[in-house]
Write a protein that holds these residues in place. Structure first.
Motif, short mmCIF file in Angstrom:
data_model
loop_
_atom_site.label_atom_id
_atom_site.label_comp_id
_atom_site.label_asym_id
_atom_site.label_seq_id
_atom_site.Cartn_x
_atom_site.Cartn_y
_atom_site.Cartn_z
N SER A 15 17.91 34.31 -4.19
CA SER A 15 18.95 35.19 -4.43
C SER A 15 20.28 34.28 -4.29
N ARG A 16 21.38 34.99 -4.86
CA ARG A 16 22.52 34.33 -4.75
C ARG A 16 23.41 34.92 -3.64
N VAL A 17 22.90 35.69 -2.94
CA VAL A 17 23.53 35.94 -1.57
C VAL A 17 23.27 34.77 -0.73
N PRO A 18 24.31 34.26 0.19
CA PRO A 18 23.95 33.35 1.14
C PRO A 18 23.00 33.69 2.02
N LEU A 19 22.30 32.65 2.46
CA LEU A 19 21.24 33.00 3.68
C LEU A 19 21.87 33.30 4.96
N ALA A 20 23.03 33.04 5.25
CA ALA A 20 23.80 33.69 6.51
C ALA A 20 23.90 34.94 6.43
N ARG A 21 24.32 35.55 5.21
CA ARG A 21 24.80 36.84 4.87
C ARG A 21 23.42 37.71 5.02
N GLN A 22 22.49 37.24 4.39
CA GLN A 22 21.02 37.81 4.41
C GLN A 22 20.76 37.82 5.85
N LEU A 23 20.63 36.94 6.68
CA LEU A 23 20.12 36.87 7.81
C LEU A 23 21.07 37.75 8.61
N ALA A 24 21.93 38.12 8.42
CA ALA A 24 23.02 38.93 9.23
C ALA A 24 22.62 40.28 8.77
N ALA A 25 22.44 40.67 7.39
CA ALA A 25 22.06 42.11 7.00
C ALA A 25 20.60 42.47 7.95
N GLY A 26 19.64 41.51 7.94
CA GLY A 26 18.36 41.75 8.62
C GLY A 26 18.47 42.11 10.02
N VAL A 27 19.39 41.61 10.61
CA VAL A 27 19.32 41.65 11.97
C VAL A 27 20.15 42.87 12.19
N ARG A 28 21.32 43.12 11.55
CA ARG A 28 21.81 44.52 11.60
C ARG A 28 21.24 45.60 11.33
N ASP A 29 20.19 45.39 10.27
CA ASP A 29 19.41 46.70 9.94
C ASP A 29 18.60 46.97 11.23
N GLN A 30 18.09 46.05 11.70
CA GLN A 30 17.16 46.32 12.84
C GLN A 30 17.78 46.93 13.89
#
Length: 445
Positions: A15-30
């Motif tokens: 993905s073009r979305v940075p890994l840090a942003r993906q990780l933050a989104a995953g934790v936020r969703d949970q």
């Protein structure tokens, strides 16, 4: 001792979305979903980076972002925790109030029959749309000039309503036009036929207005305190009678006396087959009547296309609002309808459907002869049959067992106490209608 566990988060390295942003989104969703409750200790940035196979800077950036947003909090010497206030929010799946049974054919009041012999003209209209050049920006807020010109000729020829194209507003169907009229009116109650069109009643209520019930198919002599009255004079929905000339004049006099606007829903006037279609009520007084027309009953409900001819003051108010909201029908639909009107498709399908409905109405009357008496004259694409409620329920149940949904008259009532069934014969074949009638006759005994 509070312990942490690995987080079930996956990262998409393509993905073009940075890994840090993906990780933050995953934790936020949970956290938001409650999967990570308040007070839960999270893995350290080092442990999380190891679990996910990323550099520690990725997990540090994600935790820093979530801490800044208030979802996480760090405790010196202890670790990172889900912050107080990040409580679980249950997710609810939307639930439909009315679930249609698979394979159940609804014999309703609004699904038209379209002669398949005219499909070539339908396809030709959409081919024209595909090669036409759309507007560079938003379309004319009144509707395309070409369509309004065609509609002006159509209304004069078929409804006795003479108006200039500039007096027509193209809408997203009857309810779209009704909603725009209601928005332009001053505060106050709106009178509505009872029984009457349920979608219109819902639109009035949704606008925060009180509904004043008008007994369906009865003369209206007083509209005091109302800002408008919604009526179906050409074919009262769902009882069927045509509003007489005397009652039309009485309604207009009541509207003038109350300073109210009559909202005329001319939903299926073209489908009279006992006499010629009755001219529109708006033809009698353009200053007191807002006229609503629709393509739903003649061409297709899914087009979501209609037209409004409103008194001058309302017209200007609605048009000014539409210049801001762009609340009109999509350009491709308008462009296609220009072709359908210009090339005679609409006239052809109306003529064909009128013949079919006349024949099907006779089938209904013949099948019910001696068992039940529909309200006459039967017109349009349905017949209303008064029955005791117990009998109506038995008819509906027997029809359902045979694969058909037959609407109950009581469902169209608010304060009225009318019972019976409505037998729609537009959205079915002759064979399907015969099957439904056979089931209804069995229920009637």
């Amino acid at each position: 001792m509070v312990t942490s566990a690995p987080l079930p988060i996956s990262l998409d390295r393509s993905s073009r979305v940075p890994l840090a942003r993906q990780l933050a989104a995953g934790v936020r969703d949970q956290v938001v979903s409650g999967a990570l409750p308040v007070g839960r200790r999270l893995p350290s940035t080092r442990a999380l980076a190891t679990d996910l196979g990323v550099s520690r800077s990725v997990s540090e950036q994600a935790y820093d972002q979530l801490s800044a947003e208030g979802w996480l909090t760090g405790r010196r010497g202890s670790g990172t925790y889900v912050a107080a206030g990040a409580s679980a929010r249950p997710r609810h799946r939307p639930r439909r109030q009315r679930v249609e049974e698979p394979g159940l054919l609804r014999l309703d009041t609004g699904t038209p029959w379209i002669d398949p012999r005219h499909r070539a003209a339908w396809r030709r209209a959409w081919r024209e749309v595909s090669v036409a050049t759309p507007p560079r920006g938003y379309d004319d807020p009144a509707g395309t000039p070409e369509l309004r010109a065609e509609l002006a000729g159509h209304l004069a020829r078929t409804r006795g309503l003479t108006c200039h194209p500039d007096e027509i507003l193209v809408t997203t169907g009857t309810i779209g036009g009704l909603t725009q009229v209601l928005t332009a009116l001053p505060p106050g109650p709106v009178a509505h036929e009872d029984p009457g069109y349920r979608a219109a009643a819902e639109a009035i209520r949704s606008g925060g207005r009180e509904i004043r019930d008008l007994p369906g198919a009865e003369p209206v002599t007083d509209l005091g305190g109302c800002v408008a009255a919604y009526v179906t004079p050409a074919h009262q929905h769902p009882l069927g009678p045509v509003m007489s000339g005397a009652d039309r004049l009485g309604l207009l006099a009541a509207a003038r006396g109350a300073g109210a606007v009559v909202i005329e829903d001319d939903f299926d006037s073209e489908f009279r087959y006992d006499v010629a279609p009755v001219p529109a009520l708006a033809a009698l007084d353009r200053d007191a009547v807002a006229y609503l027309g629709t393509a739903s009953k003649s061409v297709a409900p899914s087009m979501r296309l209609g037209w409004l001819v409103a008194p001058p003051a309302l017209h200007h108010t609605i048009l000014e609002r539409r210049e801001v909201t762009h609340d009109t029908a999509p350009w491709p639909v308008q462009r296609a309808f220009v072709s359908l009107l210009r090339d005679g498709y609409v006239d052809q399908v109306v003529r064909s459907a009128r013949r079919v409905y006349a024949a099907r109405a006779e089938r209904v009357l013949a099948a019910l002869d001696g068992r039940a008496e529909p309200i006459r004259p039967v017109a349009g694409m349905y017949a209303t049959v008064p029955l005791p409620q117990a009998t109506a329920l038995r008819v509906a149940e027997c029809a359902r067992a045979a694969g058909f949904e037959v609407p109950l008259l009581s469902d169209y009532c608010r304060t009225a106490r009318l019972t019976g069934v409505i037998i729609g014969f537009g959205g079915c074949t002759d064979a399907e209608l015969d099957q439904a009638l056979a089931a209804i006759v069995r229920a009637l005994g």
